[in-house]
Design an enzyme around this catalytic site. Structure first.
Site, PDB file in Angstrom:
ATOM      1  N   ARG A 172       0.813  -1.222   0.000  1.00  7.97           N
ATOM      2  CA  ARG A 172       0.000   0.000   0.000  1.00  7.97           C
ATOM      3  C   ARG A 172       0.840   1.262   0.000  1.00  7.97           C
ATOM      4  NH1 ARG A 172      -2.815  -0.781   5.447  1.00  7.97           N
ATOM      5  NH2 ARG A 172      -0.707  -1.504   5.841  1.00  7.97           N
TER       6      ARG A 172
ATOM      7  N   ASP B 136       6.315  25.477  12.581  1.00 10.10           N
ATOM      8  CA  ASP B 136       6.650  24.582  11.472  1.00 10.10           C
ATOM      9  C   ASP B 136       6.709  25.415  10.198  1.00 10.10           C
ATOM     10  OD1 ASP B 136       6.593  22.429  13.171  1.00 10.10           O
ATOM     11  OD2 ASP B 136       5.042  21.337  12.095  1.00 10.10           O
ATOM     12  N   ASN B 137       7.731  25.166   9.382  1.00  8.57           N
ATOM     13  CA  ASN B 137       7.899  25.866   8.113  1.00  8.57           C
ATOM     14  C   ASN B 137       8.057  24.849   6.993  1.00  8.57           C
ATOM     15  OD1 ASN B 137       8.030  28.414   9.440  1.00  8.57           O
ATOM     16  ND2 ASN B 137      10.171  28.042   9.896  1.00  8.57           N
TER      17      ASN B 137
ATOM     18  N   ARG C 231      19.290  28.040  -0.210  1.00  9.31           N
ATOM     19  CA  ARG C 231      18.721  28.888   0.845  1.00  9.31           C
ATOM     20  C   ARG C 231      19.683  28.837   2.031  1.00  9.31           C
ATOM     21  NH1 ARG C 231      13.230  30.019  -0.302  1.00  9.31           N
ATOM     22  NH2 ARG C 231      12.360  28.682  -1.927  1.00  9.31           N
TER      23      ARG C 231
ATOM     24  N   HIS D 229      21.678  30.755   7.132  1.00  9.41           N
ATOM     25  CA  HIS D 229      20.941  31.676   8.001  1.00  9.41           C
ATOM     26  C   HIS D 229      21.031  31.278   9.470  1.00  9.41           C
ATOM     27  CE1 HIS D 229      18.283  31.863   4.188  1.00  9.41           C
ATOM     28  NE2 HIS D 229      19.209  32.799   4.115  1.00  9.41           N
TER      29      HIS D 229
ATOM     30  N   LYS E 116      16.456  23.611  15.055  1.00 13.92           N
ATOM     31  CA  LYS E 116      15.603  23.160  13.959  1.00 13.92           C
ATOM     32  C   LYS E 116      15.688  21.646  13.806  1.00 13.92           C
ATOM     33  CE  LYS E 116      16.305  27.408  11.357  1.00 13.92           C
ATOM     34  NZ  LYS E 116      16.910  28.025  10.180  1.00 13.92           N
TER      35      LYS E 116
ATOM     36  N   HIS F 113      22.392  27.673   9.181  1.00 11.50           N
ATOM     37  CA  HIS F 113      21.804  26.543   8.472  1.00 11.50           C
ATOM     38  C   HIS F 113      21.454  26.947   7.045  1.00 11.50           C
ATOM     39  CE1 HIS F 113      18.241  24.158   7.191  1.00 11.50           C
ATOM     40  NE2 HIS F 113      19.041  23.180   7.570  1.00 11.50           N
TER      41      HIS F 113
ATOM     42  N   TYR G 274      10.511  21.926   8.188  1.00  8.94           N
ATOM     43  CA  TYR G 274      11.292  22.003   9.420  1.00  8.94           C
ATOM     44  C   TYR G 274      10.510  22.617  10.567  1.00  8.94           C
ATOM     45  CZ  TYR G 274      12.544  26.743   7.714  1.00  8.94           C
ATOM     46  OH  TYR G 274      12.530  28.024   7.230  1.00  8.94           O
TER      47      TYR G 274
ATOM     48  N   GLU H   8      17.781  38.314  12.453  1.00 11.64           N
ATOM     49  CA  GLU H   8      18.321  37.396  11.455  1.00 11.64           C
ATOM     50  C   GLU H   8      19.749  37.769  11.081  1.00 11.64           C
ATOM     51  OE1 GLU H   8      16.488  39.310   7.315  1.00 11.64           O
ATOM     52  OE2 GLU H   8      15.652  37.469   8.113  1.00 11.64           O
TER      53      GLU H   8
ATOM     54  N   LYS I 238      19.110  38.767  -1.250  1.00 10.49           N
ATOM     55  CA  LYS I 238      19.443  38.944   0.169  1.00 10.49           C
ATOM     56  C   LYS I 238      20.614  38.047   0.564  1.00 10.49           C
ATOM     57  CE  LYS I 238      17.095  37.112   3.688  1.00 10.49           C
ATOM     58  NZ  LYS I 238      16.012  36.802   4.617  1.00 10.49           N
ATOM     59  N   ASP I 239      20.616  36.804   0.098  1.00  7.83           N
ATOM     60  CA  ASP I 239      21.680  35.865   0.462  1.00  7.83           C
ATOM     61  C   ASP I 239      22.992  36.153  -0.277  1.00  7.83           C
ATOM     62  OD1 ASP I 239      19.920  34.675   2.202  1.00  7.83           O
ATOM     63  OD2 ASP I 239      19.667  32.844   1.032  1.00  7.83           O
TER      64      ASP I 239
END
Length: 181
Positions: free
Chosen positions: A23, A48-49, A59, A62, A72, A119, A132, A143, A169-170
């Site tokens: 299944r 939760d994200n 990404r 950060h 996290k 991370h 996460y 940040e 931004k990064d």
């Protein structure tokens, strides 16, 4: 669930028990009691994200500062990513070191990144659904980050730099040497 500590104290790789049959499969992705027992402390996740990204999206790296630092628990539901944690705890013997792990919907591994780490991740598959839990709420004023190309960290993102898709931004984050904690 099995657990393995990485070379960075407090960072753990968790592998859930997966029950498969014709299944499909079933797994328990999170159980507060089991998780706390495995990592040796109580963590209360409050947020939760989820992100959905295409191949080459990077990404990170950060982190949150001060009272807004975050632990996290990350996993990939679909696709594959290279997940990276960098120790930014100034008192740590592994300060400035990183660990990376491939997380995928197939291997179902999870990665626990405690407070005091930067991370980030890069998508290695055509697309990836990344999820996460955080133990503290996001605070924009707190940040911080590290540029992903920092030569002192020397992270191998497994993809050519020219194939990476990075937010504006990064792209302007400081080097590890110049981060403000």
């Amino acid at each position: 669930m099995t657990i393995r500590e990485t070379k960075l104290e407090g960072c753990f790789i968790l592998e859930p028990k997966v029950f498969e049959d014709k299944r499909g499969y079933f797994l328990e992705s999170y159980n507060q009691n089991t998780f706390s027992k495995l990592i040796g402390r109580n963590i209360s996740f409050v947020q939760d994200n989820e992100s959905y990204s295409s191949k080459g999206v990077l990404r990170g790296l950060h982190f949150q500062r001060g009272k807004h630092t975050q632990a996290k628990l990350v996993r990939v539901i679909k696709g594959k990513v290279l997940d990276v944690a960098v120790d930014v705890r100034q008192e740590s013997p592994t300060y400035g070191q990183h660990v990376s792990i491939e997380l995928s919907g197939e291997n179902k591994k999870q990665f626990f990144v405690p407070r005091g780490f930067a991370h980030g991740f890069v998508v290695l598959s055509d697309t990836a659904l990344f999820s996460y839990k955080c133990d503290n709420f996001y605070n924009k004023a707190s940040e911080g980050g590290i540029i992903y190309t920092d030569s002192d960290l020397d992270v191998d993102w497994l993809l050519p730099t020219t194939d990476l898709i990075v937010s504006e931004k990064d792209l302007i984050l400081p080097t590890f040497e110049n981060i403000c904690l």
